[in-house]
Design a protein around this motif. Structure first.
Motif, short mmCIF file in Angstrom:
data_model
loop_
_atom_site.label_atom_id
_atom_site.label_comp_id
_atom_site.label_asym_id
_atom_site.label_seq_id
_atom_site.Cartn_x
_atom_site.Cartn_y
_atom_site.Cartn_z
N ARG A 88 0.75 -1.14 -0.09
CA ARG A 88 -0.03 0.08 0.08
C ARG A 88 0.99 1.34 0.04
O ARG A 88 0.52 2.19 -0.75
N CYS A 89 1.96 1.38 0.89
CA CYS A 89 2.98 2.43 0.81
C CYS A 89 3.40 2.55 -0.40
O CYS A 89 3.55 3.68 -1.00
N GLU A 90 3.86 1.33 -1.14
CA GLU A 90 4.48 1.44 -2.70
C GLU A 90 3.45 2.04 -3.39
O GLU A 90 3.66 2.82 -4.36
N ASN A 91 2.17 1.69 -3.60
CA ASN A 91 1.16 2.07 -4.43
C ASN A 91 0.96 3.68 -3.94
O ASN A 91 0.40 4.27 -5.18
N GLN A 92 1.08 3.98 -2.85
CA GLN A 92 0.72 5.52 -2.79
C GLN A 92 2.14 6.58 -2.87
O GLN A 92 1.97 7.53 -2.36
N GLY A 93 3.14 5.85 -3.40
CA GLY A 93 4.34 6.66 -3.59
C GLY A 93 5.18 6.84 -2.32
O GLY A 93 6.18 7.71 -2.55
N LEU A 94 4.97 6.08 -1.47
CA LEU A 94 5.67 6.06 -0.18
C LEU A 94 6.96 4.93 -0.25
O LEU A 94 6.89 4.10 0.53
N HIS A 124 27.01 -14.33 -2.45
CA HIS A 124 26.37 -13.47 -1.12
C HIS A 124 25.07 -14.22 -0.82
O HIS A 124 24.42 -14.77 -1.58
N SER A 125 24.94 -14.03 0.65
CA SER A 125 23.75 -14.77 1.13
C SER A 125 22.34 -13.97 0.54
O SER A 125 22.36 -12.36 0.61
N PRO A 126 21.58 -14.52 0.27
CA PRO A 126 20.12 -13.70 -0.38
C PRO A 126 19.63 -12.85 0.81
O PRO A 126 19.11 -12.00 0.33
N ILE A 127 19.49 -13.51 1.93
CA ILE A 127 18.78 -12.81 2.85
C ILE A 127 19.58 -11.50 3.21
O ILE A 127 19.07 -10.40 3.35
N LYS A 128 21.03 -11.63 3.38
CA LYS A 128 21.75 -10.37 3.56
C LYS A 128 21.59 -9.36 2.73
O LYS A 128 21.50 -8.14 2.80
N LEU A 129 21.59 -9.77 1.15
CA LEU A 129 21.58 -8.88 0.21
C LEU A 129 20.18 -8.22 0.28
O LEU A 129 20.22 -6.86 0.01
N LEU A 130 19.14 -9.19 0.46
CA LEU A 130 17.96 -8.21 0.55
C LEU A 130 17.60 -7.38 1.66
O LEU A 130 17.27 -6.17 1.61
N HIS A 131 18.34 -7.67 2.80
CA HIS A 131 18.19 -6.97 4.09
C HIS A 131 19.16 -5.58 3.78
O HIS A 131 18.40 -4.29 4.23
N SER A 132 20.16 -5.59 3.49
CA SER A 132 21.11 -4.58 2.98
C SER A 132 20.39 -3.66 1.95
O SER A 132 20.49 -2.50 2.19
N ALA A 133 19.87 -4.03 0.91
CA ALA A 133 19.25 -3.19 -0.14
C ALA A 133 17.95 -2.40 0.46
O ALA A 133 17.79 -1.26 0.46
N LEU A 134 17.25 -3.08 1.42
CA LEU A 134 16.02 -2.61 2.01
C LEU A 134 16.75 -1.78 3.17
O LEU A 134 16.03 -0.44 3.28
N ALA A 190 19.00 5.99 3.70
CA ALA A 190 19.96 6.66 2.71
C ALA A 190 19.19 7.05 1.46
O ALA A 190 19.74 7.99 0.72
N LEU A 191 17.99 6.88 0.87
CA LEU A 191 17.26 7.06 -0.24
C LEU A 191 16.11 7.80 0.03
O LEU A 191 15.30 7.48 1.17
N SER A 192 15.65 8.52 -0.92
CA SER A 192 14.33 9.17 -0.86
C SER A 192 13.35 8.06 -1.32
O SER A 192 13.60 7.08 -1.83
N ASP A 193 12.01 8.63 -1.13
CA ASP A 193 10.81 7.94 -1.52
C ASP A 193 11.05 7.68 -3.14
O ASP A 193 10.66 6.40 -3.20
N GLU A 194 11.41 8.44 -3.87
CA GLU A 194 11.32 8.47 -5.16
C GLU A 194 12.59 7.38 -5.66
O GLU A 194 12.38 6.47 -6.57
N GLU A 195 13.61 7.41 -4.98
CA GLU A 195 14.59 6.47 -5.29
C GLU A 195 14.46 5.12 -4.74
O GLU A 195 14.83 4.06 -5.53
N CYS A 196 13.81 4.90 -3.67
CA CYS A 196 13.04 3.83 -3.32
C CYS A 196 12.14 2.97 -4.45
O CYS A 196 12.46 1.79 -4.74
N LEU A 197 11.19 4.04 -4.73
CA LEU A 197 10.25 3.46 -5.83
C LEU A 197 11.00 3.01 -7.04
O LEU A 197 10.62 2.10 -7.71
N GLU A 198 11.93 3.88 -7.32
CA GLU A 198 12.91 3.26 -8.44
C GLU A 198 13.28 2.09 -8.49
O GLU A 198 13.42 0.98 -9.22
N MET A 199 13.99 1.96 -7.29
CA MET A 199 14.61 0.49 -6.87
C MET A 199 13.75 -0.60 -7.01
O MET A 199 14.33 -1.61 -7.48
#
Length: 176
Positions: free
Chosen positions: A37-43, A112-122, A128-137
């Motif tokens: 829902r956050c993603e769909n609302q641009g958050l 690399h551990s898939p769990i660690k990669l996922l957690h690190s990206a999140l 460190a990222l803006s709403d827009e950068e997260c949505l782009e990711m």
């Protein structure tokens, strides 16, 4: 002429979530859907917070499924014991650091551990990222089908779900 106001919608609007993904998430379905829902609302940052919470909540379940796969493929007893100790560890990051060298190579993503990669990206998105950068990711093309990387044995599948190049979910499910 009258006015009409929309206060909500049930079910909430948004792209459908794959049933395989919902099966992977299991008990954290509500948290994941809050992220959607956050993603769909641009958050974007808000969505990353919920997605990261899902990953953290799934730690023991994912590591348990990794242990099942490790047993099936003949991983050393010492590595399995390390993975079991990682499940007992309460602190998420410490548990992943304990498990990183014990995860079977067939489940690693570019070493690399898939769990660690996922957690690190999140975590990067949250801190460190803006709403827009997260949505782009996450990926702007909502019609893009998610890719699955998996390692399975006769009864268990461990899966990392990607949107483009970004891991967005990790989990496991039993196949019958």
């Amino acid at each position: 002429q009258g006015e009409c106001y929309k206060f909500g919608e049930l079910p909430t609007y948004g792209p459908p979530v794959a049933s395989k993904l919902m099966k992977l998430i299991g008990p954290d379905r509500d948290e994941f859907l809050k992220g959607r829902r956050c993603e769909n609302q641009g958050l974007g940052v808000g969505s990353f917070i919920y997605y990261r919470r899902v990953v953290e909540n799934q730690k023991n379940r994912i590591l348990g499924e990794i242990i099942k796969v490790a047993n099936k493929i003949g991983t050393s007893k010492s590595n399995i014991e390390i993975l079991e100790k990682a499940i007992e560890e309460i602190q998420f990051t410490k548990a992943l650091d304990m498990a990183k060298n014990a995860i079977p190579e067939s489940l690693l993503i570019n070493g690399h551990s898939p769990i660690k990669l996922l957690h690190s990206a999140l975590s990067e998105g949250v801190h460190a990222l803006s709403d827009e950068e997260c949505l782009e990711m996450i990926g702007n093309d909502k019609s893009q089908h998610k890719q699955f990387k998996h390692a399975d044995d006769d009864s268990t599948t461990v899966v990392v779900v990607y949107d483009g190049m970004t891991p967005i979910a990790c989990g496991s499910f039993k196949t019958y």
